[in-house]
Design an enzyme around this catalytic site. Structure first.
Site, PDB file in Angstrom:
ATOM      1  N   GLY A 144       0.816  -1.214   0.000  1.00 48.59           N
ATOM      2  CA  GLY A 144       0.000   0.000   0.000  1.00 48.59           C
ATOM      3  C   GLY A 144       0.843   1.252   0.000  1.00 48.59           C
ATOM      4  O   GLY A 144       0.534   2.231   0.676  1.00 48.59           O
TER       5      GLY A 144
ATOM      6  N   SER B  14       1.456   3.154  -2.638  1.00 52.25           N
ATOM      7  CA  SER B  14       1.216   4.033  -3.788  1.00 52.25           C
ATOM      8  C   SER B  14       0.791   5.421  -3.352  1.00 52.25           C
ATOM      9  O   SER B  14       0.870   6.376  -4.126  1.00 52.25           O
ATOM     10  CB  SER B  14       0.165   3.422  -4.716  1.00 52.25           C
ATOM     11  OG  SER B  14      -1.045   3.161  -4.029  1.00 52.25           O
ATOM     12  N   ARG B  15       0.325   5.547  -2.130  1.00 53.58           N
ATOM     13  CA  ARG B  15      -0.075   6.873  -1.623  1.00 53.58           C
ATOM     14  C   ARG B  15      -0.156   6.808  -0.096  1.00 53.58           C
ATOM     15  O   ARG B  15       0.098   5.760   0.505  1.00 53.58           O
ATOM     16  CB  ARG B  15      -1.424   7.285  -2.206  1.00 53.58           C
ATOM     17  CG  ARG B  15      -2.527   6.302  -1.937  1.00 53.58           C
ATOM     18  CD  ARG B  15      -3.873   6.764  -2.513  1.00 53.58           C
ATOM     19  NE  ARG B  15      -4.917   5.827  -2.137  1.00 53.58           N
ATOM     20  CZ  ARG B  15      -5.230   4.742  -2.846  1.00 53.58           C
ATOM     21  NH1 ARG B  15      -4.593   4.479  -3.966  1.00 53.58           N
ATOM     22  NH2 ARG B  15      -6.178   3.920  -2.429  1.00 53.58           N
TER      23      ARG B  15
ATOM     24  N   ASN C 186       0.949  -2.633   5.331  1.00 54.80           N
ATOM     25  CA  ASN C 186       0.275  -1.336   5.478  1.00 54.80           C
ATOM     26  C   ASN C 186      -1.006  -1.218   4.654  1.00 54.80           C
ATOM     27  O   ASN C 186      -1.896  -0.447   5.001  1.00 54.80           O
ATOM     28  CB  ASN C 186       1.266  -0.232   5.075  1.00 54.80           C
ATOM     29  CG  ASN C 186       0.576   1.096   4.832  1.00 54.80           C
ATOM     30  OD1 ASN C 186       0.226   1.805   5.770  1.00 54.80           O
ATOM     31  ND2 ASN C 186       0.354   1.437   3.565  1.00 54.80           N
TER      32      ASN C 186
ATOM     33  N   SER D 226      -4.713   0.148  13.816  1.00 49.59           N
ATOM     34  CA  SER D 226      -5.405   1.440  13.940  1.00 49.59           C
ATOM     35  C   SER D 226      -5.860   1.609  15.375  1.00 49.59           C
ATOM     36  O   SER D 226      -6.137   0.615  16.074  1.00 49.59           O
ATOM     37  CB  SER D 226      -6.629   1.486  13.030  1.00 49.59           C
ATOM     38  OG  SER D 226      -7.445   2.582  13.373  1.00 49.59           O
TER      39      SER D 226
ATOM     40  N   ASN E 236     -15.101   1.861  16.951  1.00 46.64           N
ATOM     41  CA  ASN E 236     -15.730   3.027  16.330  1.00 46.64           C
ATOM     42  C   ASN E 236     -17.036   2.603  15.661  1.00 46.64           C
ATOM     43  O   ASN E 236     -17.025   1.721  14.805  1.00 46.64           O
ATOM     44  CB  ASN E 236     -14.773   3.645  15.290  1.00 46.64           C
ATOM     45  CG  ASN E 236     -15.264   4.976  14.780  1.00 46.64           C
ATOM     46  OD1 ASN E 236     -16.014   5.678  15.462  1.00 46.64           O
ATOM     47  ND2 ASN E 236     -14.847   5.340  13.589  1.00 46.64           N
TER      48      ASN E 236
ATOM     49  N   TYR F 292     -13.960  -2.838   9.833  1.00 47.37           N
ATOM     50  CA  TYR F 292     -12.597  -2.281   9.844  1.00 47.37           C
ATOM     51  C   TYR F 292     -11.929  -2.494  11.210  1.00 47.37           C
ATOM     52  O   TYR F 292     -10.789  -2.942  11.285  1.00 47.37           O
ATOM     53  CB  TYR F 292     -12.678  -0.796   9.497  1.00 47.37           C
ATOM     54  CG  TYR F 292     -11.359  -0.071   9.441  1.00 47.37           C
ATOM     55  CD1 TYR F 292     -10.504  -0.223   8.348  1.00 47.37           C
ATOM     56  CD2 TYR F 292     -10.976   0.792  10.467  1.00 47.37           C
ATOM     57  CE1 TYR F 292      -9.303   0.462   8.291  1.00 47.37           C
ATOM     58  CE2 TYR F 292      -9.778   1.488  10.408  1.00 47.37           C
ATOM     59  CZ  TYR F 292      -8.946   1.323   9.317  1.00 47.37           C
ATOM     60  OH  TYR F 292      -7.751   2.006   9.264  1.00 47.37           O
TER      61      TYR F 292
ATOM     62  N   SER G 183     -10.872  -6.025  11.780  1.00 46.16           N
ATOM     63  CA  SER G 183      -9.645  -6.382  11.045  1.00 46.16           C
ATOM     64  C   SER G 183      -8.413  -5.806  11.750  1.00 46.16           C
ATOM     65  O   SER G 183      -7.369  -6.454  11.825  1.00 46.16           O
ATOM     66  CB  SER G 183      -9.716  -5.888   9.593  1.00 46.16           C
ATOM     67  OG  SER G 183      -9.558  -4.482   9.511  1.00 46.16           O
ATOM     68  N   LYS G 184      -8.549  -4.593  12.283  1.00 39.29           N
ATOM     69  CA  LYS G 184      -7.395  -3.938  12.920  1.00 39.29           C
ATOM     70  C   LYS G 184      -7.095  -4.534  14.299  1.00 39.29           C
ATOM     71  O   LYS G 184      -5.936  -4.625  14.707  1.00 39.29           O
ATOM     72  CB  LYS G 184      -7.641  -2.424  13.013  1.00 39.29           C
ATOM     73  CG  LYS G 184      -7.708  -1.734  11.641  1.00 39.29           C
ATOM     74  CD  LYS G 184      -6.412  -1.922  10.862  1.00 39.29           C
ATOM     75  CE  LYS G 184      -6.403  -1.198   9.534  1.00 39.29           C
ATOM     76  NZ  LYS G 184      -5.127  -1.345   8.817  1.00 39.29           N
TER      77      LYS G 184
HETATM   78  P1  NDP Z   1      -4.836   5.269   1.600  1.00 37.94           P
HETATM   79  O1  NDP Z   1      -6.221   4.943   1.171  1.00 37.94           O
HETATM   80  O2  NDP Z   1      -4.302   6.626   1.366  1.00 37.94           O
HETATM   81  O3  NDP Z   1      -3.817   4.210   0.981  1.00 37.94           O
HETATM   82  C1  NDP Z   1      -4.114   2.841   1.036  1.00 37.94           C
HETATM   83  C2  NDP Z   1      -3.037   2.069   0.332  1.00 37.94           C
HETATM   84  O4  NDP Z   1      -3.370   0.678   0.380  1.00 37.94           O
HETATM   85  C3  NDP Z   1      -2.903   2.462  -1.129  1.00 37.94           C
HETATM   86  O5  NDP Z   1      -1.539   2.504  -1.474  1.00 37.94           O
HETATM   87  C4  NDP Z   1      -3.612   1.316  -1.842  1.00 37.94           C
HETATM   88  O6  NDP Z   1      -3.020   1.122  -3.116  1.00 37.94           O
HETATM   89  C5  NDP Z   1      -3.277   0.145  -0.927  1.00 37.94           C
HETATM   90  N1  NDP Z   1      -4.198  -0.980  -1.116  1.00 37.94           N
HETATM   91  C6  NDP Z   1      -5.528  -1.039  -0.863  1.00 37.94           C
HETATM   92  N2  NDP Z   1      -6.010  -2.236  -1.194  1.00 37.94           N
HETATM   93  C7  NDP Z   1      -4.967  -2.971  -1.672  1.00 37.94           C
HETATM   94  C8  NDP Z   1      -4.835  -4.284  -2.186  1.00 37.94           C
HETATM   95  N3  NDP Z   1      -5.867  -5.134  -2.264  1.00 37.94           N
HETATM   96  N4  NDP Z   1      -3.601  -4.686  -2.586  1.00 37.94           N
HETATM   97  C9  NDP Z   1      -2.545  -3.872  -2.509  1.00 37.94           C
HETATM   98  N5  NDP Z   1      -2.601  -2.618  -2.029  1.00 37.94           N
HETATM   99  C10 NDP Z   1      -3.813  -2.175  -1.618  1.00 37.94           C
HETATM  100  O7  NDP Z   1      -4.799   4.907   3.163  1.00 37.94           O
HETATM  101  P2  NDP Z   1      -3.822   5.378   4.337  1.00 37.94           P
HETATM  102  O8  NDP Z   1      -2.484   5.724   3.825  1.00 37.94           O
HETATM  103  O9  NDP Z   1      -4.570   6.338   5.151  1.00 37.94           O
HETATM  104  O10 NDP Z   1      -3.770   4.017   5.165  1.00 37.94           O
HETATM  105  C11 NDP Z   1      -2.638   3.173   5.217  1.00 37.94           C
HETATM  106  C12 NDP Z   1      -2.859   2.178   6.347  1.00 37.94           C
HETATM  107  O11 NDP Z   1      -2.973   2.890   7.572  1.00 37.94           O
HETATM  108  C13 NDP Z   1      -4.138   1.358   6.196  1.00 37.94           C
HETATM  109  O12 NDP Z   1      -3.928   0.046   6.643  1.00 37.94           O
HETATM  110  C14 NDP Z   1      -5.097   2.071   7.125  1.00 37.94           C
HETATM  111  O13 NDP Z   1      -6.106   1.219   7.580  1.00 37.94           O
HETATM  112  C15 NDP Z   1      -4.156   2.515   8.239  1.00 37.94           C
HETATM  113  N6  NDP Z   1      -4.661   3.598   9.048  1.00 37.94           N
HETATM  114  C16 NDP Z   1      -4.938   4.825   8.478  1.00 37.94           C
HETATM  115  C17 NDP Z   1      -5.429   5.838   9.278  1.00 37.94           C
HETATM  116  C18 NDP Z   1      -5.743   7.191   8.745  1.00 37.94           C
HETATM  117  O14 NDP Z   1      -6.287   8.011   9.513  1.00 37.94           O
HETATM  118  N7  NDP Z   1      -5.448   7.514   7.510  1.00 37.94           N
HETATM  119  C19 NDP Z   1      -5.674   5.621  10.723  1.00 37.94           C
HETATM  120  C20 NDP Z   1      -5.335   4.329  11.180  1.00 37.94           C
HETATM  121  C21 NDP Z   1      -4.843   3.347  10.375  1.00 37.94           C
HETATM  122  P3  NDP Z   1      -3.834   0.723  -4.442  1.00 37.94           P
HETATM  123  O15 NDP Z   1      -5.205   1.305  -4.329  1.00 37.94           O
HETATM  124  O16 NDP Z   1      -2.984   1.331  -5.507  1.00 37.94           O
HETATM  125  O17 NDP Z   1      -3.808  -0.758  -4.476  1.00 37.94           O
END
Ligand code: NDP
Length: 241
Positions: free
Chosen positions: A14, A16-17, A84, A136, A143, A149, A152-153
């Site tokens: 994950g 990519s962003r 991640n 998380s 929540n 979600y 899973s966490k």
């Molecule tokens: P984003 O939505 O910004 O990024 C999620 C990333 O996960 C993307 O790079 C996406 O890439 C990748 N992803 C999703 N599904 C798949 C898949 N099936 N296979 C491979 N890659 C996948 O989320 P965040 O950066 O905010 O979150 C990152 C982590 O942190 C997550 O696990 C989230 O649950 C956790 N988190 C985030 C919080 C927040 O407030 N933002 C709080 C607590 C935990 P692509 O779509 O290109 O596959």
């Protein structure tokens, strides 16, 4: 300060962003060779150098294993795995579709099993390595609207502690990071009035940035954290204390 990550082989899912991309950039800046696994291409870094992106759907067993095998074929080892990748499919339980429950477990939790299993054998053989699972704060405090979600966490926390106990005798560390409310594309869609409510619940009085989570991940994956395993570190501005 040297975080002793030079030439470490790091796999970050994950990336990519959001938080994953911030972690990948920071690990790379510390000299690690980073492989970014996601379904869509990792965004180019500011410096222009093209990152090592591997197309991978972590929810799919064969794809997850192929992702790790590609890194092993290129480098011969994985020193650091960061699980991640994650998604949300929020909804009240009465309206939650079974597929929304399943896809969240598959992406957030089952994926960590696939990827950790794929690297564990190699790490055990080398008697070193580090796995970091991105959980998380809602896996700890819950929540409403996020039963899928938060399950899973919370599952990732149990997974982390059990795997930490299993791998510790061979020097492999397993920890979890529990971010709070971090500004990324995942939280962009939260309605404004709910965002304000969340902000009001954060003692440090600000939303977290991806860098806040990434800095803590750097520490947990570095030899500076050599005596930490089975830990769940909250990066949440005090939200979940
Ligand atoms: P984003 O939505 O910004 O990024 C999620 C990333 O996960 C993307 O790079 C996406 O890439 C990748 N992803 C999703 N599904 C798949 C898949 N099936 N296979 C491979 N890659 C996948 O989320 P965040 O950066 O905010 O979150 C990152 C982590 O942190 C997550 O696990 C989230 O649950 C956790 N988190 C985030 C919080 C927040 O407030 N933002 C709080 C607590 C935990 P692509 O779509 O290109 O596959």
């Amino acid at each position: 300060m040297d975080l002793l990550l030079k030439d470490k082989i790091a796999v970050i899912t994950g990336a990519s962003r959001g938080i994953g991309a911030a972690m990948a950039d920071k690990f790379q800046a510390e000299g690690a060779r980073v492989y970014r696994l996601s379904r869509t291409p990792a965004r180019a870094e500011a410096g222009g150098a093209s990152p090592n992106w591997i197309a991978c759907d972590v929810a799919d067993e064969a794809s997850a294993e192929a992702g790790i095998n590609a890194v092993l074929a290129a480098e011969g080892r994985v020193d650091i795995l960061v699980n991640n990748a994650g998604i949300t499919r929020d909804g009240l339980i009465m309206r939650m579709k079974t597929e929304d429950w399943d896809i969240v477990q598959d992406t957030n939790l089952r994926s960590a099993f696939f990827l950790s299993r794929a690297v564990a054998r190699h790490m055990l053989k080398r008697r070193e390595g580090c796995i970091l699972n991105i959980s998380s704060v809602v896996g700890i405090i819950g929540n409403g609207g996020q039963t899928n979600y938060s399950a899973s966490k919370a599952g990732l926390i149990g997974f982390t502690k059990s795997l930490a106990r299993e791998l510790a005798p061979r020097g492999v560390r397993v920890n979890a990071l529990a971010p709070g409310f971090i500004r990324t594309s995942m939280t962009d869609t939260i309605p404004e009035e709910f965002k304000q409510k969340l902000l009001d619940s954060i003692p440090l009085g600000r939303v977290g940035e991806a860098e806040d989570a990434a800095n803590t991940a750097l520490f947990l994956c570095s030899p500076l954290a050599a005596y930490l395993t089975g830990v769940v570190l909250q990066v949440d501005g005090g939200m979940g204390m």
